[in-house]
Scaffold this active site. Structure first.
Site, PDB file in Angstrom:
ATOM      1  CE  LYS A 134      16.020  77.501 102.457  1.00 48.59           C
ATOM      2  NZ  LYS A 134      15.136  76.611 101.690  1.00 48.59           N
TER       3      LYS A 134
HETATM    4  N1  LIG Z   1      15.855  68.925 100.671  1.00 46.79           N
HETATM    5  C1  LIG Z   1      14.794  69.597 100.354  1.00 46.79           C
HETATM    6  O1  LIG Z   1      13.709  69.298 100.829  1.00 46.79           O
HETATM    7  C2  LIG Z   1      14.875  70.724  99.352  1.00 46.79           C
HETATM    8  C3  LIG Z   1      13.674  71.264  98.871  1.00 46.79           C
HETATM    9  C4  LIG Z   1      13.724  72.278  97.918  1.00 46.79           C
HETATM   10  C5  LIG Z   1      14.963  72.716  97.472  1.00 46.79           C
HETATM   11  N2  LIG Z   1      16.104  72.192  97.965  1.00 46.79           N
HETATM   12  C6  LIG Z   1      17.363  72.697  97.433  1.00 46.79           C
HETATM   13  O2  LIG Z   1      18.027  71.658  96.723  1.00 46.79           O
HETATM   14  C7  LIG Z   1      19.437  71.814  96.867  1.00 46.79           C
HETATM   15  C8  LIG Z   1      20.029  70.532  97.411  1.00 46.79           C
HETATM   16  O3  LIG Z   1      19.444  70.248  98.662  1.00 46.79           O
HETATM   17  P1  LIG Z   1      19.463  68.794  99.277  1.00 46.79           P
HETATM   18  O4  LIG Z   1      18.591  68.826 100.469  1.00 46.79           O
HETATM   19  O5  LIG Z   1      19.264  67.787  98.210  1.00 46.79           O
HETATM   20  O6  LIG Z   1      20.971  68.732  99.759  1.00 46.79           O
HETATM   21  P2  LIG Z   1      21.797  67.458 100.301  1.00 46.79           P
HETATM   22  O7  LIG Z   1      22.677  67.990 101.348  1.00 46.79           O
HETATM   23  O8  LIG Z   1      20.885  66.312 100.579  1.00 46.79           O
HETATM   24  O9  LIG Z   1      22.667  67.044  99.009  1.00 46.79           O
HETATM   25  C9  LIG Z   1      23.556  67.933  98.411  1.00 46.79           C
HETATM   26  C10 LIG Z   1      24.305  67.210  97.309  1.00 46.79           C
HETATM   27  O10 LIG Z   1      25.091  68.178  96.609  1.00 46.79           O
HETATM   28  C11 LIG Z   1      26.452  67.749  96.598  1.00 46.79           C
HETATM   29  N3  LIG Z   1      27.285  68.957  96.612  1.00 46.79           N
HETATM   30  C12 LIG Z   1      27.469  69.814  97.628  1.00 46.79           C
HETATM   31  N4  LIG Z   1      28.310  70.788  97.245  1.00 46.79           N
HETATM   32  C13 LIG Z   1      28.638  70.529  95.966  1.00 46.79           C
HETATM   33  C14 LIG Z   1      29.462  71.148  95.020  1.00 46.79           C
HETATM   34  N5  LIG Z   1      30.118  72.264  95.306  1.00 46.79           N
HETATM   35  N6  LIG Z   1      29.570  70.587  93.781  1.00 46.79           N
HETATM   36  C15 LIG Z   1      28.914  69.449  93.478  1.00 46.79           C
HETATM   37  N7  LIG Z   1      28.109  68.820  94.332  1.00 46.79           N
HETATM   38  C16 LIG Z   1      27.969  69.353  95.562  1.00 46.79           C
HETATM   39  C17 LIG Z   1      26.613  66.873  97.811  1.00 46.79           C
HETATM   40  O11 LIG Z   1      27.728  66.011  97.673  1.00 46.79           O
HETATM   41  C18 LIG Z   1      25.272  66.138  97.783  1.00 46.79           C
HETATM   42  O12 LIG Z   1      25.313  65.096  96.832  1.00 46.79           O
HETATM   43  C19 LIG Z   1      19.655  73.032  97.742  1.00 46.79           C
HETATM   44  O13 LIG Z   1      19.824  74.166  96.921  1.00 46.79           O
HETATM   45  C20 LIG Z   1      18.354  73.148  98.487  1.00 46.79           C
HETATM   46  O14 LIG Z   1      18.091  74.473  98.883  1.00 46.79           O
HETATM   47  C21 LIG Z   1      16.086  71.191  98.884  1.00 46.79           C
END
Ligand SMILES: NC(=O)c1ccc[n+]([C@@H]2O[C@H](COP(=O)([O-])OP(=O)(O)OC[C@H]3O[C@@H](n4cnc5c(N)ncnc54)[C@H](O)[C@@H]3O)[C@@H](O)[C@H]2O)c1
Length: 394
Positions: free
Chosen positions: A76
């Site tokens: 990561k």
């Molecule tokens: N994108 C991927 O492919 C992927 C895959 C597996 C896991 N994840 C995990 O999923 C989670 C989200 O990733 P993502 O890629 O969807 O992120 P992203 O950046 O696309 O979206 C994040 C969302 O969370 C909101 N947010 C951020 N801080 C916040 C807070 N303090 N309170 C409320 N809302 C908040 C933002 O406004 C946004 O809507 C992370 O933990 C990431 O590690 C992502």
């Protein structure tokens, strides 16, 4: 799985801003490790270490001896910066330049919290990289065909959202549906609250709403939007900016604007934390009345909070299983287990996630443990098999 020091940990300090970035390689398989890159203010080496370990497990859990995709190790990356900071892009490019030898040889990366794949691709090209996943190319039989297939898959869209943005949330939603089916709970009337409406939260909300569940609350960085009778999910998805923030001008009369942490305590059967790590702590868990917490985000529930939740009958479906669909989809596509077509990809994700959730819940029932402990046990069983067959180094 017993805690083990990661293979490699690296702290980078930007010479321009003094900000820090991290790379942790937890384990290699055939010399390669997979894991996304996140950008958030306050990101730490400890957080990135935990996430890298989770990636090792996600890779191992999808091991199928018959498949073309061979699991990689787990890694990561993380950068301590607000992604909306005007200097964030320059910082990303400098981080990728510094990490270039690792990305070229052993670390495949992609989008995670705070970063989109488009942005990473643009910054990677500027940093002189061929691709953010080029380290895996030497493991492919026919690199040109594989890269074309992945590029075609990235170009696929379903109703205005790219397949790459849907894959992970499709897996999260299918995990929810599998748990409901097992408990004999109908989809209609089941209420869901989601924290985060970015890549993961947005796609999860779409698939659950389309399956007939009622999405009663979504939270983004600006606060919680709620409607007990059900939000218009597609309208909210269409009103997002590039960071997953919803334009409040698009809300319907009767949509409620609540504080950021209100999603925790709304009346719902299913909570989906899909934003930040550590969103649910011991104090937060007391406010939860849901029966299931489904971890779309990585590490959103603190271990002490999970113990308290388990003691009062709340089931946490763990990140290592639930959100593993994105990573697996990349590799199924690149290695050729599936084609670029969206229907084929989503069907494969649904089948695989259902099977994995079933295996985990069976193991949890047999061992009398939480699903997380069961998932870790499954991964621990598979890791020596993978290492014996493929080795750590190429
Ligand atoms: N994108 C991927 O492919 C992927 C895959 C597996 C896991 N994840 C995990 O999923 C989670 C989200 O990733 P993502 O890629 O969807 O992120 P992203 O950046 O696309 O979206 C994040 C969302 O969370 C909101 N947010 C951020 N801080 C916040 C807070 N303090 N309170 C409320 N809302 C908040 C933002 O406004 C946004 O809507 C992370 O933990 C990431 O590690 C992502």
């Amino acid at each position: 799985m017993p805690a083990r020091a990661p293979l490699m940990s690296l702290v980078w300090t930007d010479h321009v801003t003094g900000r820090q970035g991290f790379l942790v390689v937890d384990r290699l398989v055939r010399g390669v490790a997979s894991g996304g890159l996140r950008m958030r203010p306050g990101c730490t080496l400890e957080e990135v270490t935990g996430l890298a370990r989770g990636m090792t497990m996600k890779e191992a859990l999808h091991y199928d001896p018959e498949a073309r995709y061979v699991p990689l190790g787990g890694a990561k990356g993380g950068i301590d910066c607000d992604p909306r900071d005007p200097g964030a892009y320059g910082l990303l490019v400098r981080y990728l330049r510094a990490m270039r030898p690792y990305i070229e040889s052993l670390w495949t990366t992609g989008e995670d919290l705070g970063l989109t794949q488009d942005l990473i691709d643009r910054a990677a090209a500027e940093a002189g990289l061929v691709s953010s996943v080029q380290a895996v190319y030497p493991l492919l039989d026919d690199e040109a065909t594989a890269r074309k297939r992945l590029a075609d898959a990235f170009a696929a869209e379903v109703d205005g959202i790219g397949l790459a943005e849907l894959a992970g949330g499709c897996g999260v939603a299918e995990s929810v549906l599998a748990a409901l089916d097992r408990a004999g709970v109908p989809y209609a009337g089941t209420r869901v609250a989601v924290q985060g409406l970015g890549t993961m939260g947005g796609a999860t909300a779409r698939f659950l709403a389309r399956a007939g569940l009622t999405v009663v609350a979504v939270a983004d960085v600006r606060g919680t939007i709620a409607r007990p009778a059900g939000l218009d999910v597609e309208a909210l998805l269409a009103a997002r900016d590039g960071y997953g923030t919803v334009d409040r001008g698009a809300l319907r009369p009767g949509d409620l604007e609540l504080p950021g942490d209100a999603w925790l305590s709304v009346e719902a059967e299913v909570l989906v934390p899909a934003a930040v790590s550590y969103a649910i702590d011991t104090a937060g868990q007391e406010r939860i009345s849901a029966r299931w917490i489904v971890e779309a985000a990585n590490m959103p529930v603190r271990p002490e909070a999970e113990r308290l939740l388990a003691a009062r009958g709340v089931t946490v479906l763990p990140d290592v299983v639930v959100n593993s669909g994105t990573n697996a989809w990349w590799w199924w596509t690149l290695f050729g287990d599936i084609g670029a077509d969206a229907d084929e990809a989503l069907a494969h994700i649904r089948r695989s996630m259902r099977a994995l959730v079933g295996l985990m819940l069976d193991r949890a029932a047999a061992d009398g443990t939480t699903p997380r402990t069961a998932a870790h046990a499954l991964a621990a069983d598979r890791l020596p098999v993978i290492t014996d067959r493929f080795g750590w180094y190429r």
